[in-house]
Structures are given as structure tokens and as C-alpha cells.
Scaffold this active site. Structure first.
Site, PDB file in Angstrom:
ATOM      1  N   GLU A 167       7.042  22.060  70.350  1.00  0.00           N
ATOM      2  CA  GLU A 167       6.995  23.190  71.281  1.00  0.00           C
ATOM      3  C   GLU A 167       5.646  23.285  71.994  1.00  0.00           C
ATOM      4  OE1 GLU A 167       9.338  25.843  72.299  1.00  0.00           O
ATOM      5  OE2 GLU A 167      10.530  24.117  71.731  1.00  0.00           O
ATOM      6  N   TYR A 215       5.600  31.657  70.513  1.00  0.00           N
ATOM      7  CA  TYR A 215       5.559  30.740  69.362  1.00  0.00           C
ATOM      8  C   TYR A 215       4.728  29.502  69.712  1.00  0.00           C
ATOM      9  CZ  TYR A 215       7.189  27.098  66.136  1.00  0.00           C
ATOM     10  OH  TYR A 215       7.243  26.071  65.221  1.00  0.00           O
ATOM     11  N   SER A 224       4.019  21.501  66.216  1.00  0.00           N
ATOM     12  CA  SER A 224       5.392  21.446  66.740  1.00  0.00           C
ATOM     13  C   SER A 224       5.450  20.833  68.128  1.00  0.00           C
ATOM     14  CB  SER A 224       5.917  22.885  66.805  1.00  0.00           C
ATOM     15  OG  SER A 224       7.065  22.967  67.606  1.00  0.00           O
TER      16      SER A 224
HETATM   17  P1  NAP Z   1      11.731  28.168  58.363  1.00  0.00           P
HETATM   18  O1  NAP Z   1      12.947  27.643  57.688  1.00  0.00           O
HETATM   19  O2  NAP Z   1      11.877  29.251  59.383  1.00  0.00           O
HETATM   20  O3  NAP Z   1      10.712  28.656  57.219  1.00  0.00           O
HETATM   21  C1  NAP Z   1       9.588  29.418  57.515  1.00  0.00           C
HETATM   22  C2  NAP Z   1       8.892  29.789  56.230  1.00  0.00           C
HETATM   23  O4  NAP Z   1       7.734  30.591  56.535  1.00  0.00           O
HETATM   24  C3  NAP Z   1       9.749  30.630  55.261  1.00  0.00           C
HETATM   25  O5  NAP Z   1       9.490  30.220  53.948  1.00  0.00           O
HETATM   26  C4  NAP Z   1       9.214  32.044  55.493  1.00  0.00           C
HETATM   27  O6  NAP Z   1       9.405  32.897  54.384  1.00  0.00           O
HETATM   28  C5  NAP Z   1       7.736  31.730  55.674  1.00  0.00           C
HETATM   29  N1  NAP Z   1       6.995  32.837  56.276  1.00  0.00           N
HETATM   30  C6  NAP Z   1       7.320  33.565  57.371  1.00  0.00           C
HETATM   31  N2  NAP Z   1       6.398  34.513  57.595  1.00  0.00           N
HETATM   32  C7  NAP Z   1       5.458  34.393  56.618  1.00  0.00           C
HETATM   33  C8  NAP Z   1       4.292  35.100  56.290  1.00  0.00           C
HETATM   34  N3  NAP Z   1       3.878  36.152  57.017  1.00  0.00           N
HETATM   35  N4  NAP Z   1       3.561  34.700  55.210  1.00  0.00           N
HETATM   36  C9  NAP Z   1       3.981  33.639  54.460  1.00  0.00           C
HETATM   37  N5  NAP Z   1       5.105  32.941  54.713  1.00  0.00           N
HETATM   38  C10 NAP Z   1       5.834  33.316  55.773  1.00  0.00           C
HETATM   39  O7  NAP Z   1      10.933  26.964  59.076  1.00  0.00           O
HETATM   40  P2  NAP Z   1      11.079  25.380  58.892  1.00  0.00           P
HETATM   41  O8  NAP Z   1      12.117  24.889  59.819  1.00  0.00           O
HETATM   42  O9  NAP Z   1      11.150  25.068  57.447  1.00  0.00           O
HETATM   43  O10 NAP Z   1       9.681  24.892  59.499  1.00  0.00           O
HETATM   44  C11 NAP Z   1       8.529  24.777  58.672  1.00  0.00           C
HETATM   45  C12 NAP Z   1       7.275  24.833  59.559  1.00  0.00           C
HETATM   46  O11 NAP Z   1       7.328  23.770  60.505  1.00  0.00           O
HETATM   47  C13 NAP Z   1       7.132  26.103  60.381  1.00  0.00           C
HETATM   48  O12 NAP Z   1       5.751  26.359  60.513  1.00  0.00           O
HETATM   49  C14 NAP Z   1       7.705  25.723  61.741  1.00  0.00           C
HETATM   50  O13 NAP Z   1       7.138  26.522  62.743  1.00  0.00           O
HETATM   51  C15 NAP Z   1       7.263  24.290  61.830  1.00  0.00           C
HETATM   52  N6  NAP Z   1       8.089  23.373  62.611  1.00  0.00           N
HETATM   53  C16 NAP Z   1       9.431  23.312  62.404  1.00  0.00           C
HETATM   54  C17 NAP Z   1      10.185  22.390  63.099  1.00  0.00           C
HETATM   55  C18 NAP Z   1      11.657  22.253  62.868  1.00  0.00           C
HETATM   56  O14 NAP Z   1      12.341  21.655  63.707  1.00  0.00           O
HETATM   57  N7  NAP Z   1      12.193  22.727  61.745  1.00  0.00           N
HETATM   58  C19 NAP Z   1       9.564  21.526  64.026  1.00  0.00           C
HETATM   59  C20 NAP Z   1       8.185  21.621  64.195  1.00  0.00           C
HETATM   60  C21 NAP Z   1       7.449  22.533  63.474  1.00  0.00           C
HETATM   61  P3  NAP Z   1      10.773  33.788  54.223  1.00  0.00           P
HETATM   62  O15 NAP Z   1      11.796  32.854  53.623  1.00  0.00           O
HETATM   63  O16 NAP Z   1      10.348  34.884  53.329  1.00  0.00           O
HETATM   64  O17 NAP Z   1      11.174  34.249  55.603  1.00  0.00           O
HETATM   65  O1  F7E Z   2      16.928  25.984  70.105  1.00  0.00           O
HETATM   66  C1  F7E Z   2      19.181  26.351  72.978  1.00  0.00           C
HETATM   67  C2  F7E Z   2      17.812  26.992  73.087  1.00  0.00           C
HETATM   68  O2  F7E Z   2      16.392  27.662  68.350  1.00  0.00           O
HETATM   69  C3  F7E Z   2      17.136  24.699  70.640  1.00  0.00           C
HETATM   70  C4  F7E Z   2      12.174  25.582  65.757  1.00  0.00           C
HETATM   71  O3  F7E Z   2      12.330  24.947  64.508  1.00  0.00           O
HETATM   72  O4  F7E Z   2      12.258  23.484  66.915  1.00  0.00           O
HETATM   73  C5  F7E Z   2      12.871  24.761  66.825  1.00  0.00           C
HETATM   74  O5  F7E Z   2      12.762  25.451  68.063  1.00  0.00           O
HETATM   75  C6  F7E Z   2      17.705  24.829  72.043  1.00  0.00           C
HETATM   76  C7  F7E Z   2      16.917  25.765  72.957  1.00  0.00           C
HETATM   77  O6  F7E Z   2      15.233  25.410  68.354  1.00  0.00           O
HETATM   78  C8  F7E Z   2      21.410  28.871  71.607  1.00  0.00           C
HETATM   79  O7  F7E Z   2      17.673  27.706  74.322  1.00  0.00           O
HETATM   80  C9  F7E Z   2      21.403  27.507  73.285  1.00  0.00           C
HETATM   81  O8  F7E Z   2      16.753  25.157  74.210  1.00  0.00           O
HETATM   82  O9  F7E Z   2      17.573  25.518  67.698  1.00  0.00           O
HETATM   83  P1  F7E Z   2      16.582  26.200  68.543  1.00  0.00           P
HETATM   84  P2  F7E Z   2      13.874  25.336  69.203  1.00  0.00           P
HETATM   85  O10 F7E Z   2      13.718  26.499  70.090  1.00  0.00           O
HETATM   86  O11 F7E Z   2      13.828  23.980  69.826  1.00  0.00           O
HETATM   87  C10 F7E Z   2      10.858  23.500  67.251  1.00  0.00           C
HETATM   88  C11 F7E Z   2      10.361  22.074  67.269  1.00  0.00           C
HETATM   89  C12 F7E Z   2      10.066  24.402  66.399  1.00  0.00           C
HETATM   90  O12 F7E Z   2       8.895  24.167  66.155  1.00  0.00           O
HETATM   91  C13 F7E Z   2      10.672  25.724  66.067  1.00  0.00           C
HETATM   92  O13 F7E Z   2      10.048  26.289  64.919  1.00  0.00           O
HETATM   93  O14 F7E Z   2      19.018  25.378  71.958  1.00  0.00           O
HETATM   94  N1  F7E Z   2      20.247  27.302  72.605  1.00  0.00           N
HETATM   95  N2  F7E Z   2      22.122  28.468  72.703  1.00  0.00           N
HETATM   96  C14 F7E Z   2      20.228  28.136  71.559  1.00  0.00           C
HETATM   97  N3  F7E Z   2      19.324  28.290  70.567  1.00  0.00           N
HETATM   98  C15 F7E Z   2      19.581  29.214  69.614  1.00  0.00           C
HETATM   99  N4  F7E Z   2      18.702  29.390  68.593  1.00  0.00           N
HETATM  100  N5  F7E Z   2      20.722  29.990  69.633  1.00  0.00           N
HETATM  101  C16 F7E Z   2      21.669  29.848  70.608  1.00  0.00           C
HETATM  102  O15 F7E Z   2      22.684  30.542  70.616  1.00  0.00           O
END
Ligand code: NAP
Ligand code: F7E
Length: 347
Positions: free
Chosen positions: A133, A155, A131
């Protein structure tokens, strides 16, 4: 023989798009799901129940990234050609509330899988969902594969462990293991507590008078937001490369939460300033202020390009959520109740 893929996190946003993508390519897909007290397979139900697919190529198996014995058994049984490790406690704000649990699932879950591969002696490819992050309090703009990591949350720290252990197993045991360092990617299937979807759900509900206000945290943060299906293709391309490697996947554009609000509410002819209030519960103990990725390496080595830009992304999410709100309104007119914004947690 069709290729076999095993996906952790199959019920999440990315897992559902990846499943569709791989089924379309003729793969057999096995997904690990967790037992939960309510249904958690909404995003993949349409794939599981495909009436045109008499012999389903999608199978779901109970397991957990916190349970090595289940992972070992599943890997033994499935013998996958490719493993996509997408499972995680993926919410950054929530990771401050459950730091140890996040470390277990998001960090140690990765080594549990890698150890299972090594001890069983599986010849499989491994994708780790890394990520942006990792970059945290960024030391340079834009961020590339060479930018040092400065994670700012439990995270981010857990993902740093997962990144390095993936590199370590590649270097130590010759495993085909790669890290996709993906910047934020969103869609109509994005979880509703991430900021983009929280905004598009609220804006459309406000438009239809189903909700009066939207509570948010820091509006100044900037993110490089892309469209999830574009990023799924990048995952697969990495796994088809000659050699395993690590790649940044990003659009190369950054926008603030304010700009997202401008576009989402603006598209509905609404002024967000009339409806948005700040609730400090949504602030994070440490914030990642600015993310902007440079995906030159992926463009050159994999031929990958993002297809959907920022404005199009906002619009497709709003269009989708407007339809959901219309359905909700129709149901509400039957029940006669005004439903408030859900505010049970600080996410
Ligand atoms: P998501 O919608 O939050 O999905 C997370 C998945 O992980 C869900 O299927 C969840 O199952 C499963 N999970 C949680 N705890 C688990 C456990 N203990 N054992 C097995 N499975 C478990 O995330 P996403 O946005 O699709 O992201 C997919 C991956 O990419 C994640 O690793 C995330 O950290 C990473 N990532 C995401 C982004 C982004 O912008 N979306 C960017 C960079 C990296 P349940 O449905 O049962 O909760
Ligand atoms: O926040 C601000 C918050 O929770 C984005 C995950 O998929 O992407 C995701 O992480 C920004 C932050 O995503 C609210 O403070 C303001 O600056 O949508 P987010 P994230 O933290 O960037 C990365 C790449 C991952 O890997 C992660 O798994 O938005 N913000 N107000 C808020 N965010 C949330 N959630 N809720 C608010 O009310």
C-alpha cells in the site's frame, strides 16, 4: 537456550502462521494481545492448547501498541532475540473512517516499540510489517524496493511513517531492523472483511443456499495475491540475514477482483454475475488501482520463492470455506433459520 520471539498482532492472520512457524523451529514465542469483550484468540487457540506440549513455549501477554508503558514492561520482561511488529489497524477502507486511530496504532505504534528497544538497550532484531500500500498510485510497474511511495489512504500514510522510522533507527542507532514490503497475502485465516475471504465465504454460502447475494465495491482493482504462509517464511529469512535490509515480497502476478470472482465461483460451478451486486459503500475515497511486485532481490539474497500460485490459493480458500458452510448448514438445519450476509459496516 531456545531463541525468544515477541510478536505484536499475534491474533491476526500473519501472527498465527508466524507463531506456528517459529514454534516448529524451536523458538519460545511471546505474543501481545488486546483485551476484547469477546474471544479474539481463535486463530492461535490450537497452538495454545497443544496436548503434546506439556511445557508450552507460547505465552500471551496483555498490551497495546497505543500504550508505551505496557510495551516497555513487556520488552524488559521478555528480553526477546527477535521482535516481529505485525500489529496494526490493517483495513484500508476502515482507515478512512478512523484515520487518527490508524495513525496511532499503525504508525506511532512502531516508534513506541523502537524507542522501548533503544531506551532499554535491548540487543534484538526488529521486523516491521510494511506493505505494498506504500506504492499507492504507482509510478512504475512492477514495483521494487526502489519504487517511490505514493500512499493513497490513511493506512498507507501510517505505514509510510512506520517504514521510514524503521530505516531511521537502523541508520541512527545501528539496530538490526528490516522492512518486509509485503504485497497482499491471503489464506483460509484471512479476516472476513478483506475482499478475497469475503468472496470465498459468500460463494460457498451461496452454493449451499445459506446466502443469496454478495455486495462488493470496485471490481476493477488489481492485486498481486500470494499465500500467507509463504510470506511468513520470507519474514523469518530477512531476520536471519547477515545484514538488515528492506525487501519486496510478491508473486509477480496481478489479477483483478473480477478474475478472483471467476475462479472462486467457477470452481463451484456458479456464475458470479447472477449473485454479485455493487454497493457504493464499499468504494474507497481513493483507490489503489494496480499492484504488481518484483521480488527479485528477495529471491537472490534470501533464496525465497513463493510456492502457492493464484489458482491454488483460490481453491484452497474455497475448499476451506465450503467445509465451514457445510458445518453452518448443519447447525442451521437444527435451528431452522436462514442467516443473511453480515452487512453492518462498509468494509
Ligand atoms: P490482521 O489479521 O488484521 O491482524 C492485525 C493484528 O493487529 C491483530 O492481531 C490485531 O489484534 C492487532 N492489533 C490491532 N490493533 C492493535 C493495537 N492497538 N495493539 C496491538 N495489537 C493490535 O492483519 P494481517 O493480515 O495478519 O497483517 C499483519 C501485518 O502485516 C499488519 O501490520 C498489516 O498491516 C501488514 N500487512 C498485511 C498484508 C496482507 O496482505 N495481509 C500485506 C502487507 C502488510 P486483534 O485480533 O485484537 O484485533
Ligand atoms: O481490498 C476491492 C478494494 O480490503 C482489495 C490489507 O491486508 O492488503 C490489504 O489491503 C481490493 C481493493 O485489501 C470490496 O477496493 C472491492 O481495491 O482485500 P482488500 P487491500 O485494500 O489491498 C494490503 C497489502 C495491506 O497492507 C492491508 O493491510 O478489493 N474491493 N469490493 C473490496 N475490498 C473489500 N475489503 N471489500 C469489498 O467489498
Amino acid at each position: 537456550m531456545p531463541k525468544r520471539a515477541l510478536i505484536t498482532g499475534i491474533t491476526g492472520q500473519d501472527g498465527s502462521f508466524l507463531t506456528e512457524f517459529l514454534l516448529n523451529k524451536g523458538y519460545e514465542v511471546f505474543g501481545i494481545i488486546r483485551r476484547s469483550s469477546s474471544f479474539n484468540t481463535d486463530r492461535i487457540d490450537h497452538l495454545y492448547q497443544d496436548p503434546h506440549e506439556p511445557e508450552t513455549r507460547l505465552r500471551l501477554i496483555y498490551g497495546d501498541l497505543n500504550d508505551s508503558s505496557s510495551l516497555n514492561q513487556i520488552l524488559q520482561r521478555v528480553q526477546p532475540d527477535e521482535i516481529y511488529n505485525l500489529g496494526a489497524q490493517s483495513h484500508v477502507r476502515v482507515s478512512f473512517d478512523v484515520p487518527e486511530y490508524t495513525g496511532e496504532v499503525t504508525g506511532l505504534g512502531t516508534v513506541r516499540l523502537l524507542e522501548a528497544i533503544r531506551t532499554i538497550g535491548l540487543r534484538t532484531k526488529f521486523y516491521q510489517a510494511s506493505s505494498s500500500e506504500l506504492f499507492g498510485s504507482v509510478v512504475e510497474v512492477p514495483q521494487t524496493e526502489r519504487t517511490p511511495f505514493r500512499p493513497r489512504s490513511p493506512y498507507g500514510c501510517a505505514k509510510a511513517y512506520a517504514y521510514f522510522i524503521t530505516v531511521n533507527y537502523r541508520e541512527s542507532y545501528g539496530l538490526f531492523a528490516c522492512n518486509g514490503i509485503l504485497f497482499n497475502h491471503e489464506s483460509e485465516r484471512r479476516g472476513e472483511t478483506f475482499v478475497t475471504r469475503k468472496i470465498t465465504r459468500a460463494a460457498t454460502r451461496i452454493k449451499l443456499k445459506l446466502q443469496e447475494q454478495l455486495f462488493l465495491g470496485n471490481l476493477e482493482a488489481r492485486r498481486d495475491w500470494g499465500y500467507a504462509p509463504d510470506y511468513i517464511e520470507a519474514m523469518w529469512l530477512m531476520m536471519q540475514a547477515e545484514e538488515p535490509d528492506d525487501y519486496v515480497i510478491a508473486t509477480g502476478e496481478t489479477h483483478s477482483i473480477r478474475e478472483f470472482l471467476d475462479d472462486a465461483f467457477g470452481y463451484l460451478d456458479l456464475d458470479w454475475k447472477k449473485f454479485v451486486a455493487i454497493d457504493p459503500r464499499y468504494y474507497r475515497p481513493a483507490e489503489v488501482d494496480l499492484l504488481l511486485g518484483d521480488a527479485t532481490k528477495a529471491r537472490r539474497a534470501l533464496g525465497w520463492e513463493p510456492k502457492i500460485g493464484f489458482k491454488e490459493l483460490v481453491r484452497l480458500m474455497v475448499d476451506h470455506d465450503l467445509e465451514l458452510a457445510r458445518q453452518e448448514k448443519a447447525t442451521q438445519q437444527i435451528k431452522g433459520a436462514l442467516l443473511p450476509q453480515r452487512r453492518w459496516g462498509a468494509a
